[in-house]
Scaffold this motif. Structure first.
Motif, PDB file in Angstrom:
ATOM      1  N   VAL A   1       0.884  -1.257   0.046  1.00 16.33           N
ATOM      2  CA  VAL A   1       0.125  -0.165  -0.105  1.00 16.33           C
ATOM      3  C   VAL A   1       0.952   1.305  -0.056  1.00 16.33           C
ATOM      4  CG1 VAL A   1      -1.867   1.319   1.268  1.00 16.33           C
ATOM      5  CG2 VAL A   1      -2.003  -1.052   1.142  1.00 16.33           C
TER       6      VAL A   1
ATOM      7  N   PRO B   1       4.222   1.662  -3.776  1.00 18.24           N
ATOM      8  CA  PRO B   1       4.143   1.856  -5.044  1.00 18.24           C
ATOM      9  C   PRO B   1       4.624   3.375  -5.678  1.00 18.24           C
ATOM     10  CG  PRO B   1       1.801   1.655  -4.502  1.00 18.24           C
ATOM     11  CD  PRO B   1       2.767   1.097  -3.182  1.00 18.24           C
ATOM     12  N   GLN B   2       4.186   4.318  -4.916  1.00 20.20           N
ATOM     13  CA  GLN B   2       4.487   5.683  -5.241  1.00 20.20           C
ATOM     14  C   GLN B   2       6.158   5.752  -5.159  1.00 20.20           C
ATOM     15  OE1 GLN B   2       2.224   4.688  -3.159  1.00 20.20           O
ATOM     16  NE2 GLN B   2       0.182   5.719  -3.856  1.00 20.20           N
TER      17      GLN B   2
ATOM     18  N   ASN C   1      -4.170  -5.395   1.650  1.00 20.95           N
ATOM     19  CA  ASN C   1      -5.050  -5.448   0.720  1.00 20.95           C
ATOM     20  C   ASN C   1      -5.732  -7.003   0.377  1.00 20.95           C
ATOM     21  OD1 ASN C   1      -6.640  -4.035  -1.035  1.00 20.95           O
ATOM     22  ND2 ASN C   1      -4.540  -3.030  -2.055  1.00 20.95           N
TER      23      ASN C   1
ATOM     24  N   VAL D   1      -8.819  -2.873  -8.492  1.00 24.89           N
ATOM     25  CA  VAL D   1      -7.893  -1.637  -8.107  1.00 24.89           C
ATOM     26  C   VAL D   1      -7.018  -2.621  -7.112  1.00 24.89           C
ATOM     27  CG1 VAL D   1      -7.621   0.496  -7.013  1.00 24.89           C
ATOM     28  CG2 VAL D   1      -9.633  -0.185  -8.298  1.00 24.89           C
TER      29      VAL D   1
ATOM     30  N   GLN E   1      -2.645  -3.332  -7.144  1.00 29.85           N
ATOM     31  CA  GLN E   1      -1.711  -2.844  -6.207  1.00 29.85           C
ATOM     32  C   GLN E   1      -0.799  -4.146  -5.825  1.00 29.85           C
ATOM     33  OE1 GLN E   1      -3.109  -1.327  -2.269  1.00 29.85           O
ATOM     34  NE2 GLN E   1      -1.995   0.739  -2.913  1.00 29.85           N
TER      35      GLN E   1
ATOM     36  N   MET F   1      -9.647  -2.967   4.361  1.00 25.20           N
ATOM     37  CA  MET F   1      -9.064  -2.748   2.927  1.00 25.20           C
ATOM     38  C   MET F   1      -9.580  -3.630   1.991  1.00 25.20           C
ATOM     39  SD  MET F   1      -5.459  -0.893   2.384  1.00 25.20           S
ATOM     40  CE  MET F   1      -5.768  -0.373   0.574  1.00 25.20           C
TER      41      MET F   1
ATOM     42  N   LYS G   1      -9.547   4.296   3.985  1.00 24.09           N
ATOM     43  CA  LYS G   1      -8.586   3.256   3.432  1.00 24.09           C
ATOM     44  C   LYS G   1      -8.880   2.812   1.991  1.00 24.09           C
ATOM     45  CE  LYS G   1     -10.934   1.619   6.497  1.00 24.09           C
ATOM     46  NZ  LYS G   1     -12.139   2.058   7.016  1.00 24.09           N
TER      47      LYS G   1
ATOM     48  N   LEU H   1      -6.471   4.265  -0.611  1.00 22.86           N
ATOM     49  CA  LEU H   1      -5.225   3.861  -0.560  1.00 22.86           C
ATOM     50  C   LEU H   1      -4.807   2.629  -1.447  1.00 22.86           C
ATOM     51  CD1 LEU H   1      -5.263   5.581   2.020  1.00 22.86           C
ATOM     52  CD2 LEU H   1      -4.452   3.759   3.354  1.00 22.86           C
ATOM     53  N   LYS H   2      -5.885   2.363  -2.181  1.00 18.79           N
ATOM     54  CA  LYS H   2      -5.437   1.169  -3.230  1.00 18.79           C
ATOM     55  C   LYS H   2      -4.625   1.733  -4.268  1.00 18.79           C
ATOM     56  CE  LYS H   2      -9.677  -1.375  -1.714  1.00 18.79           C
ATOM     57  NZ  LYS H   2     -10.829  -1.585  -2.119  1.00 18.79           N
ATOM     58  N   SER H   3      -4.858   3.234  -4.414  1.00 18.61           N
ATOM     59  CA  SER H   3      -4.358   3.851  -5.591  1.00 18.61           C
ATOM     60  C   SER H   3      -2.944   3.665  -5.887  1.00 18.61           C
ATOM     61  CB  SER H   3      -4.731   5.072  -5.744  1.00 18.61           C
ATOM     62  OG  SER H   3      -3.793   5.775  -6.711  1.00 18.61           O
ATOM     63  N   ILE H   4      -2.211   3.612  -6.876  1.00 19.23           N
ATOM     64  CA  ILE H   4      -0.481   3.260  -6.932  1.00 19.23           C
ATOM     65  C   ILE H   4      -0.160   4.742  -7.494  1.00 19.23           C
ATOM     66  CG2 ILE H   4      -0.643   0.809  -7.345  1.00 19.23           C
ATOM     67  CD1 ILE H   4      -0.253   1.356 -10.103  1.00 19.23           C
ATOM     68  N   LYS H   5      -1.044   5.704  -7.575  1.00 24.78           N
ATOM     69  CA  LYS H   5      -0.549   7.158  -7.761  1.00 24.78           C
ATOM     70  C   LYS H   5      -0.461   7.991  -6.582  1.00 24.78           C
ATOM     71  CE  LYS H   5      -2.273   7.144 -12.244  1.00 24.78           C
ATOM     72  NZ  LYS H   5      -3.466   5.931 -12.562  1.00 24.78           N
ATOM     73  N   ARG H   6       0.370   9.153  -6.723  1.00 23.25           N
ATOM     74  CA  ARG H   6       0.535   9.894  -5.931  1.00 23.25           C
ATOM     75  C   ARG H   6      -0.528  11.241  -5.732  1.00 23.25           C
ATOM     76  NH1 ARG H   6       6.282   9.974  -3.679  1.00 23.25           N
ATOM     77  NH2 ARG H   6       6.134  11.561  -2.047  1.00 23.25           N
TER      78      ARG H   6
ATOM     79  N   PHE I   1      -6.153  12.668  -4.629  1.00 25.25           N
ATOM     80  CA  PHE I   1      -6.984  12.214  -3.674  1.00 25.25           C
ATOM     81  C   PHE I   1      -7.647  13.490  -2.844  1.00 25.25           C
ATOM     82  CE2 PHE I   1      -2.993   9.428  -3.663  1.00 25.25           C
ATOM     83  CZ  PHE I   1      -3.611   8.195  -3.552  1.00 25.25           C
TER      84      PHE I   1
ATOM     85  N   PRO J   1     -13.245   4.326  -4.943  1.00 24.80           N
ATOM     86  CA  PRO J   1     -12.359   4.700  -5.898  1.00 24.80           C
ATOM     87  C   PRO J   1     -13.068   4.676  -7.338  1.00 24.80           C
ATOM     88  CG  PRO J   1     -11.012   3.058  -4.781  1.00 24.80           C
ATOM     89  CD  PRO J   1     -12.551   3.057  -4.180  1.00 24.80           C
TER      90      PRO J   1
ATOM     91  N   ARG K   1      -0.024   6.589   6.746  1.00 23.62           N
ATOM     92  CA  ARG K   1      -0.558   6.984   5.225  1.00 23.62           C
ATOM     93  C   ARG K   1      -0.151   8.401   4.782  1.00 23.62           C
ATOM     94  NH1 ARG K   1      -6.685   5.542   6.094  1.00 23.62           N
ATOM     95  NH2 ARG K   1      -5.657   3.808   7.194  1.00 23.62           N
ATOM     96  N   GLU K   2       0.752   8.485   4.021  1.00 23.16           N
ATOM     97  CA  GLU K   2       1.177   9.810   3.374  1.00 23.16           C
ATOM     98  C   GLU K   2       0.057  10.376   2.605  1.00 23.16           C
ATOM     99  OE1 GLU K   2       5.314  10.351   2.604  1.00 23.16           O
ATOM    100  OE2 GLU K   2       5.079  11.620   0.984  1.00 23.16           O
ATOM    101  N   HIS K   3      -0.805   9.571   2.083  1.00 26.27           N
ATOM    102  CA  HIS K   3      -2.207   9.780   1.343  1.00 26.27           C
ATOM    103  C   HIS K   3      -2.756  11.033   1.990  1.00 26.27           C
ATOM    104  CE1 HIS K   3      -0.886   5.712   0.809  1.00 26.27           C
ATOM    105  NE2 HIS K   3      -1.393   5.746  -0.268  1.00 26.27           N
TER     106      HIS K   3
ATOM    107  N   TRP L   1      -1.186  13.997   1.043  1.00 17.72           N
ATOM    108  CA  TRP L   1      -1.488  14.464  -0.274  1.00 17.72           C
ATOM    109  C   TRP L   1      -2.849  14.612  -0.472  1.00 17.72           C
ATOM    110  CZ3 TRP L   1       0.576   8.703  -1.491  1.00 17.72           C
ATOM    111  CH2 TRP L   1       2.094   8.644  -1.402  1.00 17.72           C
TER     112      TRP L   1
ATOM    113  N   ASN M   1       6.021  17.364   1.526  1.00 16.12           N
ATOM    114  CA  ASN M   1       4.910  17.719   0.286  1.00 16.12           C
ATOM    115  C   ASN M   1       4.637  19.110   0.200  1.00 16.12           C
ATOM    116  OD1 ASN M   1       4.064  14.902  -0.725  1.00 16.12           O
ATOM    117  ND2 ASN M   1       4.265  14.661   1.362  1.00 16.12           N
TER     118      ASN M   1
END
Lengths: 471, 212
Positions: free
Chosen positions: A34, A37-38, A63, A80, A84, A417, B27, B30-35, B38, B54, B92-94, B97, B123
């Motif tokens: 979780v 990836p970034q 997940n 999704v 991941q 999750m 949560k 948080l499944k996104s793999i992008k930054r 959000f 999502p 979580r840094e999300h 973000w 950030n």
């Protein structure tokens, strides 16, 4: 000069220091799907490689589903989530790791269960992971804490972390814990006393005869919850139990290095005369089984207590907090805790999913049955190895006979999750670590308890003092 | 990282203590793999009346009119005023973000959880600590005055109210330097790579089992 354990661990990892900001060297980097990836993407965009691949141990846990494993990756209904999990595999394939336990591997599990059981967590190490419950590993006399994704990338690229030294707090618990009183109750009682912000800016060392009396599993439970007291790191000094636990694990030092390692590890304790910035003391005998009633781990009382009334709030901000918590939890002040009925039970999470936790819950559930008003009672082992051990001991059969569901390992309903979650309004006795609004599912109501108390609640259908059923 | 120097921004009041990162970004996102991306789901469970997942078109969802950030007078806010222990819980840094993507550049509270606090600086966001008393006063002023803005100057380490009241705040010198100049931490650390290599060699000699 006499040093605290925290000072010893911090000072021995300083690479560079300037105006109170230090670069500290990181020995072990635990990675999950979780929060990585970034970070991998950041490395890729900058054309960077990991500094030391052998420091990285990775697994998928947050997940992953806890059932339907016969269908493999295709069994993950949420595309999704599946992406991941697949992304972690492709990133590890591209960048490398000392060990990777992918989804459904026999060693897969919650990263904070897997690290110690593999011997990937050792005394004296600095351990980081993009997960706040990394504090768990402090049970081994390791300096371990959670980091954000930018720091995950930073550690991968440089093997270092930019850090300022924390203040030190000693939490001293002397005496003998009563029967049915566990490390989880100690952790919750401490948080009840210090508040969830009490440890902000501190590293906590747990000490005293009651802490020395805890097993390694118990110490992990305690250090795991240090973050719930606000402290990024929790610590317990190394003793014979620590060394005995570490011995013979896959990544532990082998024969030729063992004696030197043990000699060093035995120095990992606070020197007599060393001073802490703050000391908090509790008597083990005063600690009763704990149950949280609200939406923060600090909203906690003993099993024989009641939901507190507003006149006990310390100030206006807390009054407002409690009023919101009553409404969200669907509780009225002065309700006796043992009259609160539950809908679901969750035994699992990085706090309480180790073999000792499952044994304790099974001992309570044995020969009994989940109450009719309990719709679902889940047992989710912390790792594949914990699951296998439990099955070898027949614990799975005890749980299944008692009406519990026996699942595959992962974080599961601690943070919901995956598909394991509470529906709006459902009330859960949970061995996890956070009772925040929505944590276990939107509108879900979480009460944090020990594994014994969760099993007892499952059988009774409401919270009950587990000590009454222990002989 | 984008530099932060000064901001004269509209203030939104989130009058709660112990706001956790699960509340800031639930949560399922948080499944996104992008930054990025959000922001539309910041405070999702408080902000909308339906359950968010999502991939949903957030513009079509039912807004909670009672949630403070949905009020017309706070639209476009870039300063979030809140209470003690903000950002507790998950690392979580999300969370930063999401707040940044929502439009917040500055947060003001009497205290923060350590990991969240640290994540903000990575950030280009500035979390400011002011005393509980000052925070209380600011809440009163924000509630009383529509369009209430605060002038934040990182260089001078000041927050100035519309009436000219100046509140000094503390900030770690290294973090301030990085934020003012928009510096990438990794680049800075790599300037010390000889020291890291030297430390590593010594460390390996002393504790070879760490490098197995």
């Amino acid at each position: 000069m006499a040093k605290t354990l925290y000072d010893k661990l911090f000072d021995s990892h300083v690479v560079h220091e300037e105006n109170g900001t230090a670069l500290i060297y990181i020995d072990r980097h635990l990675v999950h799907e979780v929060t990585s990836p970034q970070a991998f993407e950041g490395l890729r965009l900058a054309g960077r490689k990991p500094w030391r691949i052998s420091s990285i141990v990775a697994t998928a846990d947050h997940n992953t589903p806890t059932n339907g494993w016969d269908k493999g990756l295709a069994g993950i209904a949420d595309p999704v989530a599946r992406l991941q999990i697949e992304t972690l595999t492709s990133n590890i394939n591209e960048f490398g790791a000392k060990a990777y336990f992918p989804f459904m591997n026999k060693n897969q599990g919650i990263v904070h269960v897997v690290g110690p059981e593999q011997g990937a967590t050792l005394p004296g190490m600095t351990v980081v992971c993009g997960d706040s419950h990394t504090s768990t590993h402090g049970a081994f006399g390791a300096l371990a804490h959670g980091i954000g994704t930018s720091e995950v990338e930073h550690v991968m690229a440089t093997q270092c972390l930019v850090q300022k030294k924390s203040k030190t707090m000693q939490v001293l618990v002397n005496g003998v814990l009563g029967k049915g009183v566990t490390a989880k109750d100690v952790a919750l009682a401490i948080i009840g006393k210090t508040g969830t912000a009490g440890g902000n800016g501190y590293a906590i060392e747990f000490a005293g005869s009651a802490i020395r009396g805890l097993s390694m599993e118990g110490r992990m439970t305690l250090c795991n919850m240090a973050i719930e007291a606000g402290a990024r790191a929790g610590l317990v000094a190394v003793d014979d139990k620590t060394i005995e636990y570490v011995k013979g694990r896959p990544f532990s030092p082998k024969a030729d290095q063992w004696d030197a390692a043990v000699a060093y590890w035995k120095t990992l304790h606070t020197d007599s005369g060393a001073e802490f910035d703050t000391v908090v003391a509790l008597n083990a005998e005063d600690i009763q089984p704990q149950v949280t009633w609200g939406t923060s781990p600090e909203m906690v009382v003993s099993i024989d207590g009641r939901v507190p009334s507003l006149d006990l709030a310390k100030n206006e901000v807390q009054r407002a907090d409690w009023e919101r918590a009553y409404a969200y939890m669907g509780l009225t002040p002065n309700t006796p805790i043992n009259e609160i009925n539950i809908d679901k039970v969750f035994i699992g999470s990085c706090t309480n999913s180790r073999i000792e936790d499952l044994r304790a819950a099974a001992a309570v559930a044995k020969g009994k049955h989940v109450a009719p008003n309990v719709k679902l009672a889940l047992v989710v082992p912390g790792s594949g190895l914990v699951k296998a051990q439990a099955e070898q001991e027949g614990l799975d059969k005890i749980f299944i006979a008692a009406g519990f569901e026996w699942r595959e390992p992962g974080c599961s309903m601690c943070l919901a999750m995956n598909a394991d979650r509470l529906e709006p309004g459902e009330r859960c006795a949970s061995t996890s670590n956070r009772n925040f609004e929505g944590r276990q599912g939107q509108g879900g109501r979480t009460h944090l308890v020990s594994p014994e108390m969760a099993a007892a609640a499952a059988v009774a259908g409401h919270f009950v003092d587990v000590r009454q059923s222990l002989t | 990282m984008e530099a932060f120097t000064k901001l004269d921004g509209l203030v939104a009041p989130l009058d709660r203590a112990n706001v956790d990162t699960d509340a800031i970004i639930p949560k399922q996102f948080l499944k996104s793999i992008k930054r990025s991306g959000f922001g539309p789901n910041a405070f999702d469970e408080w902000r909308y009346l339906d359950h968010g997942e999502p991939g949903m078109d957030n513009s079509k969802r039912k807004i909670n009119p009672d949630f403070v950030l949905n009020k017309a007078r706070y639209q476009g806010a870039s300063v979030l005023l809140t209470r003690e222990n903000f950002g507790c819980g998950s690392s979580r840094e999300h969370a930063p973000w999401a707040l940044e993507d929502f439009g917040f550049k500055v947060i003001i509270a009497s205290s923060y959880a350590d990991i969240f606090f640290n994540n903000c600086f990575k950030n280009g966001m500035l979390p400011i600590v002011l005393s509980a008393e000052i925070v209380d006063n600011l809440f009163n002023q924000v509630f009383a005055t529509e369009g209430y803005k605060l002038d934040v100057d990182l260089s001078a380490q000041t927050v100035t109210t519309p009436s000219g009241e100046v509140h000094k705040f503390e900030v770690d010198a290294f973090r301030k330097h990085c934020l003012l100049n928009g510096l990438d931490d990794i680049g800075l650390t790599m300037q010390h790579q000889d020291k890291i290599k030297a430390f590593e060699a010594k460390h390996q000699q002393a504790q070879p089992w760490l490098f197995n």
